[in-house]
Design a protein around this motif. Sequence first.
Motif, PDB file in Angstrom:
ATOM      1  N   TYR A  79      73.784  34.376  -3.854  1.00 32.25           N
ATOM      2  CA  TYR A  79      74.487  33.108  -3.647  1.00 32.25           C
ATOM      3  C   TYR A  79      73.538  32.060  -3.085  1.00 32.25           C
ATOM      4  N   THR A  80      73.720  30.811  -3.531  1.00 29.64           N
ATOM      5  CA  THR A  80      72.999  29.692  -2.941  1.00 29.64           C
ATOM      6  C   THR A  80      73.954  28.534  -2.691  1.00 29.64           C
ATOM      7  N   ASP A  81      73.720  27.801  -1.603  1.00 24.78           N
ATOM      8  CA  ASP A  81      74.523  26.597  -1.365  1.00 24.78           C
ATOM      9  C   ASP A  81      73.890  25.367  -2.012  1.00 24.78           C
ATOM     10  N   GLN A  82      72.776  25.576  -2.706  1.00 23.08           N
ATOM     11  CA  GLN A  82      72.093  24.485  -3.395  1.00 23.08           C
ATOM     12  C   GLN A  82      72.661  24.350  -4.818  1.00 23.08           C
ATOM     13  N   ASP A  83      73.816  23.695  -4.933  1.00 22.22           N
ATOM     14  CA  ASP A  83      74.504  23.609  -6.221  1.00 22.22           C
ATOM     15  C   ASP A  83      73.684  22.881  -7.289  1.00 22.22           C
ATOM     16  N   ARG A  84      72.777  22.014  -6.871  1.00 28.25           N
ATOM     17  CA  ARG A  84      71.965  21.284  -7.852  1.00 28.25           C
ATOM     18  C   ARG A  84      71.023  22.226  -8.607  1.00 28.25           C
ATOM     19  N   LEU A  85      70.854  23.417  -8.092  1.00 23.83           N
ATOM     20  CA  LEU A  85      70.013  24.404  -8.773  1.00 23.83           C
ATOM     21  C   LEU A  85      70.539  24.706 -10.171  1.00 23.83           C
ATOM     22  N   TYR A  86      71.855  24.639 -10.328  1.00 24.40           N
ATOM     23  CA  TYR A  86      72.471  24.909 -11.637  1.00 24.40           C
ATOM     24  C   TYR A  86      71.932  23.964 -12.701  1.00 24.40           C
ATOM     25  N   SER A  87      71.989  22.663 -12.438  1.00 23.02           N
ATOM     26  CA  SER A  87      71.547  21.670 -13.427  1.00 23.02           C
ATOM     27  C   SER A  87      70.053  21.791 -13.704  1.00 23.02           C
ATOM     28  N   TYR A  88      69.273  22.044 -12.653  1.00 27.17           N
ATOM     29  CA  TYR A  88      67.829  22.191 -12.808  1.00 27.17           C
ATOM     30  C   TYR A  88      67.490  23.372 -13.720  1.00 27.17           C
ATOM     31  N   LEU A  89      68.122  24.523 -13.465  1.00 28.95           N
ATOM     32  CA  LEU A  89      67.846  25.700 -14.283  1.00 28.95           C
ATOM     33  C   LEU A  89      68.367  25.519 -15.703  1.00 28.95           C
ATOM     34  N   LEU A  90      69.534  24.888 -15.836  1.00 34.73           N
ATOM     35  CA  LEU A  90      70.085  24.651 -17.168  1.00 34.73           C
ATOM     36  C   LEU A  90      69.134  23.800 -17.998  1.00 34.73           C
ATOM     37  N   ALA A  91      68.523  22.808 -17.393  1.00 35.72           N
ATOM     38  CA  ALA A  91      67.567  21.954 -18.103  1.00 35.72           C
ATOM     39  C   ALA A  91      66.355  22.750 -18.568  1.00 35.72           C
ATOM     40  N   ASN A  92      66.122  23.901 -17.937  1.00 34.67           N
ATOM     41  CA  ASN A  92      65.006  24.768 -18.322  1.00 34.67           C
ATOM     42  C   ASN A  92      65.485  26.027 -19.054  1.00 34.67           C
ATOM     43  N   ARG A  93      66.664  25.926 -19.634  1.00 36.62           N
ATOM     44  CA  ARG A  93      67.249  26.968 -20.493  1.00 36.62           C
ATOM     45  C   ARG A  93      67.462  28.286 -19.749  1.00 36.62           C
ATOM     46  N   ILE A  94      67.989  28.151 -18.534  1.00 32.73           N
ATOM     47  CA  ILE A  94      68.434  29.300 -17.752  1.00 32.73           C
ATOM     48  C   ILE A  94      69.843  28.989 -17.288  1.00 32.73           C
ATOM     49  N   PHE A  95      70.798  29.822 -17.693  1.00 31.42           N
ATOM     50  CA  PHE A  95      72.213  29.573 -17.412  1.00 31.42           C
ATOM     51  C   PHE A  95      72.650  30.475 -16.270  1.00 31.42           C
ATOM     52  N   VAL A  96      73.142  29.863 -15.170  1.00 38.49           N
ATOM     53  CA  VAL A  96      73.613  30.635 -14.023  1.00 38.49           C
ATOM     54  C   VAL A  96      75.073  30.296 -13.752  1.00 38.49           C
ATOM     55  N   TYR A  97      75.686  31.084 -12.911  1.00 40.26           N
ATOM     56  CA  TYR A  97      77.096  30.930 -12.541  1.00 40.26           C
ATOM     57  C   TYR A  97      77.235  29.716 -11.622  1.00 40.26           C
TER      58      TYR A  97
END
Length: 354
Positions: free
Chosen positions: A298-316
């Motif tokens: 778990y991370t409280d850094q929700d912006r990590l989702y958009s960053y990883l998605l932009a690099n073709r990594i899909f997280v929950y």
Amino acid sequence: MDTHYSIDHLPGRTIDLDGQDYLFFSGTSYLGISQDPTFRSLLAEGMARYGTVFGSSRNGNLQLRIYEEAESRLAAFARAEAALTLSSGMLAGQAVVNWLKGQGFEFIYAPNAHPAIWQEPTTRLPTGSFDDWTRQLPELVAAAATPHIVIALNALDALFSVAYSFDWVNQLPGNQAITLLVDDSHGLGVSGPEGSGIGSQIPKRPNVRLIVTASLAKAMGLPGGVIFSDPQTLSAIRRTAFFGACSPTPPAYLYAFCQAQGSYHAAFNQLLENIRLFEKRVGTSDLFQHIPDYPVFYTDQDRLYSYLLANRIFVYSFAYPTPTDKPNTRIVINALHRPEDIERLGDYLYGKAR
């Protein structure tokens, strides 16, 4: 953050999103059983023998032996006395709740208890931390209006990857009949000794009856749910109209489960290897909160989702359990991931991607 994506295939270690491959670090198929070739072959065998569904009451005058065999194997796997299967984890929880309610038991809920074990629409969960709740519990039990108490809670906090201690069970009053109702949907198959879940780790007390419920659709890869308890309790639940009116788990899946013990064992070991690889990569970083050897980070850094998605990594990352809740962002490791997948994820997390 509230964008939803749609695909038309089963996620594994990757997904195809708009024609591009993305690494998939989400979902609850922790063991990857739904993608296992051996399991799929055994499922085809099971369907050849049992068809796609058995639309009959488990209490009917014609029984399929596979249910007893699978329940015996599930009980052995979970190190429980006995097991009873239903068509979903939600139904397993509600079958227990309805049976206990019918006997006039008073319910005491822990924070964040799963909806499967709620008494809708009357359930109100306490706020505050789990540890604070356990400190108050002996007093709450002693103040109950009836001598028959149900303590309902989760086996662990899968949303935030926090383990729960059950040492407090030893502090409960010894002069009241207590039923401990534990939802282990996110632990069965991946936590406890060899993935056996929480049941064997809870202290035993003469006046405390343990009932563990779980979805089988997560780590176990089966469309169904299960109740673990003593044979007398499960026999009583089986005799209820609630259970008798339920359609059962498709028998082909239970056949595959019984025959695929080697696949489950191998997947559990591979998952542990993958988790430990990512734990090593994470090191002492404070970016994640997680239970050792557990697949959720778990991370409280929700912006990590958009960053990883932009690099073709899909997280929950979405609001749960209701759309008005704060998004919950997690990285989920599964048994299908390869070392290079985990290394790539680590490179992007810690700014070493090329």
